[in-house]
Design a protein around this motif. Structure first.
Motif, PDB file in Angstrom:
ATOM      1  N   ALA A 115      -2.741   4.793   7.647  1.00 12.97           N
ATOM      2  CA  ALA A 115      -4.126   4.856   8.127  1.00 12.97           C
ATOM      3  C   ALA A 115      -4.681   3.454   8.371  1.00 12.97           C
ATOM      4  O   ALA A 115      -5.348   3.195   9.373  1.00 12.97           O
ATOM      5  CB  ALA A 115      -4.988   5.613   7.124  1.00 12.97           C
ATOM      6  N   HIS A 116      -4.399   2.546   7.425  1.00 15.68           N
ATOM      7  CA  HIS A 116      -4.870   1.169   7.573  1.00 15.68           C
ATOM      8  C   HIS A 116      -4.228   0.508   8.804  1.00 15.68           C
ATOM      9  O   HIS A 116      -4.896  -0.181   9.592  1.00 15.68           O
ATOM     10  CB  HIS A 116      -4.538   0.384   6.308  1.00 15.68           C
ATOM     11  CG  HIS A 116      -5.173  -0.967   6.273  1.00 15.68           C
ATOM     12  ND1 HIS A 116      -4.916  -1.886   5.276  1.00 15.68           N
ATOM     13  CD2 HIS A 116      -6.052  -1.579   7.124  1.00 15.68           C
ATOM     14  CE1 HIS A 116      -5.620  -2.989   5.519  1.00 15.68           C
ATOM     15  NE2 HIS A 116      -6.311  -2.821   6.625  1.00 15.68           N
ATOM     16  N   GLU A 159       0.835  -1.202   0.000  1.00 14.52           N
ATOM     17  CA  GLU A 159       0.000   0.000   0.000  1.00 14.52           C
ATOM     18  C   GLU A 159       0.869   1.252   0.000  1.00 14.52           C
ATOM     19  O   GLU A 159       2.004   1.229   0.493  1.00 14.52           O
ATOM     20  CB  GLU A 159      -0.920   0.009   1.226  1.00 14.52           C
ATOM     21  CG  GLU A 159      -1.971  -1.098   1.226  1.00 14.52           C
ATOM     22  CD  GLU A 159      -2.930  -0.966   2.400  1.00 14.52           C
ATOM     23  OE1 GLU A 159      -3.010   0.143   2.967  1.00 14.52           O
ATOM     24  OE2 GLU A 159      -3.589  -1.972   2.746  1.00 14.52           O
ATOM     25  N   PRO A 160       0.329   2.352  -0.526  1.00 16.73           N
ATOM     26  CA  PRO A 160       1.052   3.633  -0.438  1.00 16.73           C
ATOM     27  C   PRO A 160       1.255   4.010   1.031  1.00 16.73           C
ATOM     28  O   PRO A 160       0.526   3.566   1.917  1.00 16.73           O
ATOM     29  CB  PRO A 160       0.119   4.617  -1.145  1.00 16.73           C
ATOM     30  CG  PRO A 160      -0.728   3.766  -2.040  1.00 16.73           C
ATOM     31  CD  PRO A 160      -0.899   2.467  -1.327  1.00 16.73           C
ATOM     32  N   LEU A 161       2.235   4.845   1.303  1.00 16.47           N
ATOM     33  CA  LEU A 161       2.616   5.165   2.669  1.00 16.47           C
ATOM     34  C   LEU A 161       1.458   5.770   3.464  1.00 16.47           C
ATOM     35  O   LEU A 161       1.159   5.328   4.578  1.00 16.47           O
ATOM     36  CB  LEU A 161       3.811   6.134   2.658  1.00 16.47           C
ATOM     37  CG  LEU A 161       4.292   6.595   4.049  1.00 16.47           C
ATOM     38  CD1 LEU A 161       4.744   5.401   4.876  1.00 16.47           C
ATOM     39  CD2 LEU A 161       5.397   7.630   3.907  1.00 16.47           C
ATOM     40  N   GLU A 162       0.781   6.762   2.900  1.00 17.48           N
ATOM     41  CA  GLU A 162      -0.255   7.463   3.652  1.00 17.48           C
ATOM     42  C   GLU A 162      -1.434   6.548   3.961  1.00 17.48           C
ATOM     43  O   GLU A 162      -1.895   6.463   5.104  1.00 17.48           O
ATOM     44  CB  GLU A 162      -0.717   8.697   2.867  1.00 17.48           C
ATOM     45  CG  GLU A 162      -1.613   9.609   3.685  1.00 17.48           C
ATOM     46  CD  GLU A 162      -1.834  10.952   3.007  1.00 17.48           C
ATOM     47  OE1 GLU A 162      -2.824  11.608   3.356  1.00 17.48           O
ATOM     48  OE2 GLU A 162      -1.022  11.333   2.138  1.00 17.48           O
TER      49      GLU A 162
END
Length: 377
Positions: free
Chosen positions: A184-185, A177-180
């Motif tokens: 959040a996840h 997943e992308p960092l941001e």
């Protein structure tokens, strides 16, 4: 005398014993309940408000670490800037801190243990005794605390392993997943796992609270002698109470005898009962100023004879007055007619003593209702 053993303490604590313990600050306590309420409040707050906390925290971090050129060239502005950042952070976490404070204050309400005692603040030298401390380390209570710690570690550790195993696909998926969005996840996963692990502590609380309440009342149990002593303190020593009643009766008897010389007449049975009556102008009805049986009746007759108070033998009336007329109270209305005839005779006797003439005839067959006359003694 040897110290009483816990085996002798078979009686449940009385209300006074419990109240005395509360005055000393001795109330049921459950650290597990307090820990659980604080942690579950924090977990629920992060679960419901985690996104908002993360968003606001990122904004505050940017404001704290991004310094413009003006602040870099004017150090005097840096302190107000940091103060504003600190105020924003305090405002952000104020709701959470308030909820945690309320949660920390709730356990005494659940255990009915909300009490303030200054005695609990008094230093106790026994707590500084190393031998006492060592004894507490190997006490039954320490073993229970050790058992609870093992139980908590097993529960929380077991649930953590199950959660990690069940979410292993999501955990490895974070790498792609992308960092941001990945952060959040990950935050949501941690909040959920934290909430579930804290919720398992409810099992520990469910076992600890009843045990702490039982242990509290068990420590306050009393021996039979303690219960008897407490009852004596509350009700008074029977010997002392008997002595007080005796003195009160003697004082009342003396007051009663002092009224006999002012009485108008003494009605007798002839020796078993004696009732002294007084009537003055303005009274609604004659009043009983002295009465008694046996030796007291003889004393009333003696005092009346010494002071010239007329004595009339009227057994039914004497028994009825003794039974139904209270001391220092008016006679019953049902006896008005009979007492009126007695007083009429007393007035005639007083007139004879002053003027002479024919001696008045004492009244006979006085109109005393039969239902008011008790059996003769």
């Amino acid at each position: 005398m040897a110290e009483e053993s816990d085996l002798d303490k078979t009686e449940e604590p009385t209300g006074r014993r419990i109240e005395q313990a509360r005055e000393k600050g001795q109330v049921p306590q459950s650290r597990e309940l307090g820990t659980f309420l604080v942690l579950i409040t924090a977990a629920a707050s992060f679960w419901m408000l985690g996104g908002w906390f993360a968003e606001r925290s990122m904004v505050i971090i940017r404001e704290a670490f991004i310094i413009d050129a003006q602040l870099a060239h004017e150090p005097g502005l840096l302190v107000p800037h940091l103060g504003a950042v600190f105020a924003d952070a305090l405002f952000l976490f104020a709701p959470l801190l308030g909820l945690l404070m309320v949660a920390a204050m709730l356990p005494p309400f659940f255990l009915d243990a909300w009490v303030f005692s200054s005695k609990a603040l008094v230093p106790d030298p026994k707590r500084l005794n190393p031998l006492t401390g060592i004894g507490r380390m190997f006490s039954w209570n320490s073993l229970m605390e050790l058992g609870k710690a093992v139980l908590k570690a097993s529960l929380v550790g077991g649930v953590a392993v199950l959660l990690i195993w069940s979410m292993r696909a999501e955990i490895f998926g974070l790498l792609s997943e992308p960092l941001e969005s990945g952060l959040a996840h990950a935050g949501r996963m941690l909040s959920f796992a934290f909430l579930i692990m804290v919720a398992t502590l409810a099992l520990v609380v469910a076992a600890d609270v009843p045990f702490q309440i039982w242990q509290y009342f068990h420590k306050l149990k009393m021996t039979k002698d303690e219960v008897k002593r407490e009852m004596k303190e509350l009700m008074g020593d029977p010997q002392v109470k008997g002595r007080i009643r005796s003195l009160q009766m003697q004082a009342a008897r003396r007051r009663m005898m002092s009224e006999v010389p002012q009485a108008n007449v003494v009605v007798t049975n002839p020796t078993h009962y004696a009732v002294a009556l007084s009537y003055q102008t303005g009274m609604a009805a004659p009043r009983v100023v002295a009465k008694g049986m046996g030796a007291i009746a003889l004393k009333i007759r003696e005092i009346a004879g010494e002071h010239g108070v007329p004595i009339l033998e009227a057994p039914p009336l004497a028994r009825a007055l003794h039974k139904h007329a209270d001391l220092d109270a008016e006679i019953p209305s049902a006896l008005y007619n009979a007492v009126a005839e007695v007083l009429a005779y007393v007035y005639q006797l007083a007139g004879w003593r002053q003027a002479g003439g024919a001696y008045p005839v004492p009244p006979r067959d006085l109109p005393v209702p039969s239902e008011l006359v008790p059996e003769a003694a």
